[in-house]
Design a protein around this motif. Structure first.
Motif, PDB file in Angstrom:
ATOM      1  N   ASP A 108       0.854  -1.185   0.000  1.00  0.00           N
ATOM      2  CA  ASP A 108       0.000   0.000   0.000  1.00  0.00           C
ATOM      3  C   ASP A 108       0.895   1.242   0.000  1.00  0.00           C
ATOM      4  OD1 ASP A 108      -2.175  -1.654   0.062  1.00  0.00           O
ATOM      5  OD2 ASP A 108      -2.385  -1.564   2.249  1.00  0.00           O
ATOM      6  N   GLY A 109       0.904   1.945  -1.120  1.00  0.00           N
ATOM      7  CA  GLY A 109       1.775   3.118  -1.242  1.00  0.00           C
ATOM      8  C   GLY A 109       2.812   2.927  -2.327  1.00  0.00           C
ATOM      9  N   ASN A 110       3.540   3.979  -2.605  1.00  0.00           N
ATOM     10  CA  ASN A 110       4.573   3.947  -3.655  1.00  0.00           C
ATOM     11  C   ASN A 110       5.901   3.506  -3.062  1.00  0.00           C
ATOM     12  OD1 ASN A 110       2.795   4.863  -5.659  1.00  0.00           O
ATOM     13  ND2 ASN A 110       3.139   7.004  -5.061  1.00  0.00           N
ATOM     14  N   TYR A 111       6.035   2.225  -2.865  1.00  0.00           N
ATOM     15  CA  TYR A 111       7.271   1.671  -2.322  1.00  0.00           C
ATOM     16  C   TYR A 111       8.041   1.015  -3.466  1.00  0.00           C
ATOM     17  CZ  TYR A 111       5.388   2.516   2.310  1.00  0.00           C
ATOM     18  OH  TYR A 111       4.889   3.105   3.434  1.00  0.00           O
ATOM     19  N   GLU A 112       9.309   1.402  -3.586  1.00  0.00           N
ATOM     20  CA  GLU A 112      10.159   0.903  -4.663  1.00  0.00           C
ATOM     21  C   GLU A 112      11.279   0.077  -4.048  1.00  0.00           C
ATOM     22  OE1 GLU A 112      12.198   2.675  -8.764  1.00  0.00           O
ATOM     23  OE2 GLU A 112      11.819   3.983  -7.043  1.00  0.00           O
TER      24      GLU A 112
END
Length: 279
Positions: free
Chosen positions: A260-264
Motif C-alpha cells: 500500500d503506497g509507492n514503495y520501490e
C-alpha cells in the motif's frame, strides 16, 4: 531596427529594385570614361571646394569613378559584386539594402564636406584634392564586409583556384582597412570611416544584445544551478536498503503492487521484502 521597420512601412514602396545593377552600370560607364577620356574623369570626383563653387554635379558624378581594378579582371569584378549586392538585397530586403548602400554614399559625401569645413573654418584653408580619397573603393569593401557577415560560409575561388570562405576574406579586409586607417593621413582616415559608417551601423544594430544583458546572464546562471541540483537528485531508491541508481548502473528497481503506497525496491529485495500495509 524599429525605426527601419517604421520607415519601411512608409517609404518601402519607393525603394529601388535591383540597385546593384545601376551601380554596376555606373562603374561600366566610368571605366569607359577612364580609358577613353581620362581628362573628363577629373571633373567627376567628389571635391567639396569645387562643388561650393557651382560644380554641383560632383555630388553624384563621383559614383562614376570606378574602384581601381585591373582590366583583365574587370568582368569577374563586376559579376562578383553584382552577385554580392543581389545576395545582400535578398537577405535584408530591398528597402534595407537601399538604406545600406545609399547610406554609405551619403556618409562619404558628408565626411568629405566635414573634412573640408574643418580645414576651412579652423585653419583658414580651402583645401582641394579631398575627392581623391573619397572613392567608391571603400563602398565596395563595405558591401563585401556586409556579405561576409550575412553569408560567412560562402566560398570564393581566389585566382580561380584556391577556395576561401567569405568570413576569412572579410577579416582580411577589416585588417587591411585598420592598417590603412593607421597609416593614412586625416583625409584618408575620414574617407575610410565615413564610407564604412553604414557597415558599422548595420553590424551593431543587428547584433543580439539580449543574450549579454544582466537579466539574461542571471537567468542562465539560475538555470545552470537548477540543472546541477537536478542532476544530484536520484530517481530510484530502495525502501529496504536505501540503495539508488548511483550505487550501480546494473541495479534494477521495481514498484511492488502488493504494497500500500509507492514503495520501490531494488532487485535484491523485490521478492524478499515484507509487504507494507496501511492497516
Amino acid at each position: 531596427m524599429n525605426f527601419l521597420n517604421k520607415m519601411e512601412r512608409k517609404l518601402g514602396k519607393y525603394a529601388i529594385q535591383n540597385l546593384t545593377f545601376w551601380l554596376i552600370g555606373a562603374w561600366v560607364l566610368g571605366f569607359i570614361i577612364q580609358y577613353t577620356m581620362p581628362e573628363v574623369q577629373r571633373m567627376l570626383i567628389l571635391e567639396p571646394a569645387l562643388i561650393l563653387q557651382g560644380q554641383v554635379w560632383r555630388i553624384v558624378s563621383w559614383l562614376l569613378v570606378p574602384p581601381p581594378v585591373n582590366l583583365l579582371f574587370l568582368i569577374f569584378f563586376l559579376s562578383c559584386y553584382y552577385f554580392i549586392g543581389n545576395s545582400i538585397e535578398q537577405a535584408i530586403g530591398t528597402f534595407r539594402y537601399n538604406v545600406y548602400l545609399i547610406g554609405g554614399i551619403l556618409c562619404s559625401i558628408l565626411g568629405a564636406f566635414l573634412l573640408f569645413g574643418f580645414y576651412y573654418f579652423f585653419r583658414g584653408v580651402a583645401v582641394t584634392g579631398i575627392g581623391y580619397y573619397f572613392s567608391t573603393q571603400y563602398i565596395t569593401m563595405s558591401l563585401f564586409m556586409a556579405f561576409a557577415v550575412i553569408y560567412p560560409n560562402v566560398e570564393f575561388r581566389l585566382y580561380f583556384l584556391i577556395p576561401i570562405k567569405a568570413k576569412w576574406m572579410g577579416i582580411v579586409d577589416a585588417v587591411w582597412m585598420a592598417f590603412m586607417l593607421i597609416a593614412s593621413n586625416a583625409a584618408g582616415r575620414t574617407a575610410i570611416l565615413a564610407s564604412l559608417m553604414n557597415f558599422l551601423i548595420f553590424f551593431f544594430s543587428t547584433r543580439n544584445y539580449h543574450r549579454v544583458s544582466p537579466k539574461e546572464i542571471h537567468r542562465k546562471q539560475v538555470y545552470r544551478q537548477q540543472m546541477r541540483q537536478a542532476q544530484s537528485v536520484t530517481r530510484h531508491k530502495c525502501a529496504i536498503c536505501g540503495r539508488t541508481e548511483r550505487d550501480g548502473a546494473d541495479l534494477e528497481f521495481r514498484f511492488c503492487s502488493k504494497c500500500d503506497g509507492n514503495y520501490e525496491y531494488c532487485q535484491d529485495h523485490l521478492f524478499t521484502h515484507q509487504h507494507m500495509k496501511q492497516s
